[in-house]
Design a protein around this motif. Structure first.
Motif, PDB file in Angstrom:
ATOM      1  N   LEU A 182       4.520  -0.651   4.234  1.00 42.05           N
ATOM      2  CA  LEU A 182       4.086   0.650   4.689  1.00 42.05           C
ATOM      3  C   LEU A 182       2.948  -0.292   5.697  1.00 42.05           C
ATOM      4  CD1 LEU A 182       4.090   1.762   1.319  1.00 42.05           C
ATOM      5  CD2 LEU A 182       4.750   3.106   3.147  1.00 42.05           C
ATOM      6  N   VAL A 183       2.051  -1.609   5.019  1.00 43.24           N
ATOM      7  CA  VAL A 183       0.956  -1.858   5.973  1.00 43.24           C
ATOM      8  C   VAL A 183       1.135  -2.395   6.913  1.00 43.24           C
ATOM      9  CG1 VAL A 183      -1.447  -2.744   5.589  1.00 43.24           C
ATOM     10  CG2 VAL A 183       0.161  -1.790   3.194  1.00 43.24           C
ATOM     11  N   VAL A 184       2.027  -3.294   7.015  1.00 46.48           N
ATOM     12  CA  VAL A 184       2.031  -3.865   8.605  1.00 46.48           C
ATOM     13  C   VAL A 184       3.049  -3.233   9.051  1.00 46.48           C
ATOM     14  CG1 VAL A 184       3.285  -6.569   9.003  1.00 46.48           C
ATOM     15  CG2 VAL A 184       1.753  -6.142   6.865  1.00 46.48           C
ATOM     16  N   GLN A 185       4.232  -3.520   9.165  1.00 48.49           N
ATOM     17  CA  GLN A 185       4.936  -1.978   9.510  1.00 48.49           C
ATOM     18  C   GLN A 185       4.123  -0.772  10.413  1.00 48.49           C
ATOM     19  OE1 GLN A 185       8.589  -2.455   8.148  1.00 48.49           O
ATOM     20  NE2 GLN A 185       9.057  -4.247  10.104  1.00 48.49           N
ATOM     21  N   ALA A 186       3.948  -0.075   9.331  1.00 46.46           N
ATOM     22  CA  ALA A 186       3.722   1.076   9.440  1.00 46.46           C
ATOM     23  C   ALA A 186       2.285   1.364   9.755  1.00 46.46           C
ATOM     24  CB  ALA A 186       4.309   1.923   8.068  1.00 46.46           C
ATOM     25  N   LYS A 187       1.562   0.744   9.000  1.00 47.56           N
ATOM     26  CA  LYS A 187      -0.163   0.410   9.812  1.00 47.56           C
ATOM     27  C   LYS A 187      -0.687   2.055   8.378  1.00 47.56           C
ATOM     28  CE  LYS A 187       0.258  -2.287  13.198  1.00 47.56           C
ATOM     29  NZ  LYS A 187       0.107  -3.280  12.613  1.00 47.56           N
TER      30      LYS A 187
END
Length: 69
Positions: A16-21
């Protein structure tokens, strides 16, 4: 209800945070939210400045967290 195990928390943060920002996460309950907040902080993400975290079910001690849940 799935236990917020460290490897699951890391997977959620990565996807969620790293890949999808994502800049916010709505957790399925306060236990997950607290685990996410702790692990995000460990990984140098600021809550709520970088990633807002919202829990669900209002456990009594959630207000004592820093930042509060």
């Amino acid at each position: 209800e799935v236990e917020p195990l460290p490897e699951l928390i890391d997977d959620v943060i990565y996807r969620l945070v790293v890949q999808a920002k994502a800049d916010a996460i709505l957790a399925s309950n306060d236990r997950w939210a607290m685990a996410l907040m702790r692990r995000l902080s460990d990984r140098r993400f600021r809550v709520p400045q970088d990633v807002a975290v919202v829990g669900y079910n209002n456990v009594d001690f959630a207000g004592f967290l820093q930042p509060s849940l």
